[in-house]
Enzyme design. Structure first.
Site, PDB file in Angstrom:
ATOM      1  N   GLU A   2      20.859   4.633  13.715  1.00 14.82           N
ATOM      2  CA  GLU A   2      21.026   5.919  14.403  1.00 14.82           C
ATOM      3  C   GLU A   2      19.916   6.106  15.131  1.00 14.82           C
ATOM      4  O   GLU A   2      19.675   6.583  16.195  1.00 14.82           O
ATOM      5  CB  GLU A   2      21.138   6.944  13.440  1.00 14.82           C
ATOM      6  CG  GLU A   2      21.573   8.398  13.855  1.00 14.82           C
ATOM      7  CD  GLU A   2      22.594   8.386  15.018  1.00 14.82           C
ATOM      8  OE1 GLU A   2      23.569   7.849  14.885  1.00 14.82           O
ATOM      9  OE2 GLU A   2      22.555   9.231  15.768  1.00 14.82           O
ATOM     10  N   HIS A  25      21.911   2.589  18.148  1.00 11.95           N
ATOM     11  CA  HIS A  25      22.731   1.017  18.268  1.00 11.95           C
ATOM     12  C   HIS A  25      23.460   0.843  16.987  1.00 11.95           C
ATOM     13  O   HIS A  25      22.840   0.748  15.964  1.00 11.95           O
ATOM     14  CB  HIS A  25      21.526   0.118  18.629  1.00 11.95           C
ATOM     15  CG  HIS A  25      22.256  -1.233  19.123  1.00 11.95           C
ATOM     16  ND1 HIS A  25      22.880  -1.341  20.280  1.00 11.95           N
ATOM     17  CD2 HIS A  25      22.429  -2.519  18.400  1.00 11.95           C
ATOM     18  CE1 HIS A  25      23.552  -2.634  20.377  1.00 11.95           C
ATOM     19  NE2 HIS A  25      23.135  -3.288  19.479  1.00 11.95           N
ATOM     20  N   HIS A  26      24.784   0.726  17.162  1.00  7.93           N
ATOM     21  CA  HIS A  26      25.438   1.006  15.830  1.00  7.93           C
ATOM     22  C   HIS A  26      26.318  -0.164  15.472  1.00  7.93           C
ATOM     23  O   HIS A  26      26.977  -0.785  16.421  1.00  7.93           O
ATOM     24  CB  HIS A  26      26.269   2.087  15.874  1.00  7.93           C
ATOM     25  CG  HIS A  26      25.637   3.470  16.107  1.00  7.93           C
ATOM     26  ND1 HIS A  26      25.586   3.957  17.522  1.00  7.93           N
ATOM     27  CD2 HIS A  26      25.140   4.317  15.458  1.00  7.93           C
ATOM     28  CE1 HIS A  26      24.662   4.939  17.562  1.00  7.93           C
ATOM     29  NE2 HIS A  26      24.447   5.265  16.344  1.00  7.93           N
ATOM     30  N   HIS A  54      28.140  -2.918  23.571  1.00 10.66           N
ATOM     31  CA  HIS A  54      29.257  -2.725  24.311  1.00 10.66           C
ATOM     32  C   HIS A  54      29.200  -2.373  25.940  1.00 10.66           C
ATOM     33  O   HIS A  54      29.834  -2.979  26.628  1.00 10.66           O
ATOM     34  CB  HIS A  54      30.194  -1.588  23.757  1.00 10.66           C
ATOM     35  CG  HIS A  54      30.813  -1.800  22.162  1.00 10.66           C
ATOM     36  ND1 HIS A  54      29.978  -1.102  21.252  1.00 10.66           N
ATOM     37  CD2 HIS A  54      31.457  -2.637  21.697  1.00 10.66           C
ATOM     38  CE1 HIS A  54      30.538  -1.316  20.038  1.00 10.66           C
ATOM     39  NE2 HIS A  54      31.402  -2.444  20.365  1.00 10.66           N
ATOM     40  N   GLU A  55      27.842  -1.632  25.915  1.00 11.34           N
ATOM     41  CA  GLU A  55      27.736  -1.255  27.374  1.00 11.34           C
ATOM     42  C   GLU A  55      27.175  -2.319  28.140  1.00 11.34           C
ATOM     43  O   GLU A  55      27.204  -2.274  29.416  1.00 11.34           O
ATOM     44  CB  GLU A  55      26.909  -0.107  27.430  1.00 11.34           C
ATOM     45  CG  GLU A  55      25.567   0.118  26.676  1.00 11.34           C
ATOM     46  CD  GLU A  55      24.826   1.135  26.108  1.00 11.34           C
ATOM     47  OE1 GLU A  55      25.665   2.307  26.287  1.00 11.34           O
ATOM     48  OE2 GLU A  55      23.721   1.138  25.929  1.00 11.34           O
ATOM     49  N   ASP A  78      20.975  -6.255  19.677  1.00 11.70           N
ATOM     50  CA  ASP A  78      21.432  -6.805  18.632  1.00 11.70           C
ATOM     51  C   ASP A  78      20.663  -7.757  17.624  1.00 11.70           C
ATOM     52  O   ASP A  78      20.941  -7.644  16.379  1.00 11.70           O
ATOM     53  CB  ASP A  78      23.082  -7.406  19.237  1.00 11.70           C
ATOM     54  CG  ASP A  78      23.823  -6.648  19.922  1.00 11.70           C
ATOM     55  OD1 ASP A  78      24.133  -5.475  19.279  1.00 11.70           O
ATOM     56  OD2 ASP A  78      24.078  -7.116  21.273  1.00 11.70           O
TER      57      ASP A  78
HETATM   58  N1  HBI Z   1      26.185   0.482  19.492  1.00 11.53           N
HETATM   59  N2  HBI Z   1      26.395  -1.758  19.000  1.00 11.53           N
HETATM   60  C1  HBI Z   1      26.355  -0.703  19.949  1.00 11.53           C
HETATM   61  N3  HBI Z   1      26.493  -1.213  21.312  1.00 11.53           N
HETATM   62  C2  HBI Z   1      26.636   0.104  22.131  1.00 11.53           C
HETATM   63  O1  HBI Z   1      26.942  -0.572  23.327  1.00 11.53           O
HETATM   64  C3  HBI Z   1      26.308   1.149  21.949  1.00 11.53           C
HETATM   65  C4  HBI Z   1      26.058   1.476  20.477  1.00 11.53           C
HETATM   66  N4  HBI Z   1      25.797   2.859  20.027  1.00 11.53           N
HETATM   67  C5  HBI Z   1      25.532   3.897  20.915  1.00 11.53           C
HETATM   68  C6  HBI Z   1      25.983   3.529  22.532  1.00 11.53           C
HETATM   69  N5  HBI Z   1      26.081   2.216  22.726  1.00 11.53           N
HETATM   70  C7  HBI Z   1      25.488   4.589  23.429  1.00 11.53           C
HETATM   71  O2  HBI Z   1      24.531   4.310  24.168  1.00 11.53           O
HETATM   72  C8  HBI Z   1      26.703   4.784  24.233  1.00 11.53           C
HETATM   73  O3  HBI Z   1      28.047   4.533  23.669  1.00 11.53           O
HETATM   74  C9  HBI Z   1      26.412   6.095  24.999  1.00 11.53           C
END
Ligand code: HBI
Length: 93
Positions: free
Chosen positions: A51, A55-56, A73-74, A82
Site C-alpha cells: 500500500e 504496488h499491489h 499492469h500499467e 515488481d
Molecule cells: N499494483 N501490481 C500493481 N500493478 C499496477 O500497475 C498497479 C498496482 N497498484 C496500483 C496501481 N497500479 C495504480 O497506480 C493505478 O492502478 C492507478
C-alpha cells in the site's frame, strides 16, 4: 513506465536467488509457512508495504500457503517495482 526486457528479467531472477520465477508473464512465487497464523501475518506485513508503494500483489492464501503473482499492469509487463516488492516479500518471509 516501460516493462523490462526478457533478458533483464532473467538476469534479475538469477541475481535474487530465491524461488521467484516467470509464469505467464508475471513473477510468481509460492510461500509456504508453518501454519495459517504465519501465512496471514506475512500477508498483513506485505500488504502494508504494498500500500505504501502503491504496488499491489495478485495473491491467494490457502491455509499455510500464499501464492503470489507480481506484474505492473500499467506498464503491461514486469518492471523493477515488481522486483522491489518481491525482495520485500522475501525479507518478510
Ligand atoms: N499494483 N501490481 C500493481 N500493478 C499496477 O500497475 C498497479 C498496482 N497498484 C496500483 C496501481 N497500479 C495504480 O497506480 C493505478 O492502478 C492507478
Amino acid at each position: 513506465m516501460k516493462p523490462m526486457e526478457n533478458e533483464a528479467i532473467r538476469l534479475e531472477l538469477e541475481e535474487i536467488d530465491s524461488d521467484w520465477h516467470l509464469d505467464g508473464g508475471k513473477l510468481h512465487r509460492l510461500f509456504v509457512f508453518s501454519d495459517f497464523v504465519e501465512a496471514f501475518g506475512f500477508m498483513t506485513q506485505a500488504a502494508i508495504h504494498a500500500e505504501k508503494m502503491n504496488h499491489h500483489p495478485e495473491w491467494s492464501n490457502v491455509y499455510k500457503k500464499v501464492e503470489v503473482f507480481l506484474v505492473t499492469h500499467e506498464a503491461g509487463g514486469i518492471t523493477e517495482r515488481d522486483f522491489e516488492l518481491a525482495g520485500i516479500m522475501d525479507s518478510l518471509a
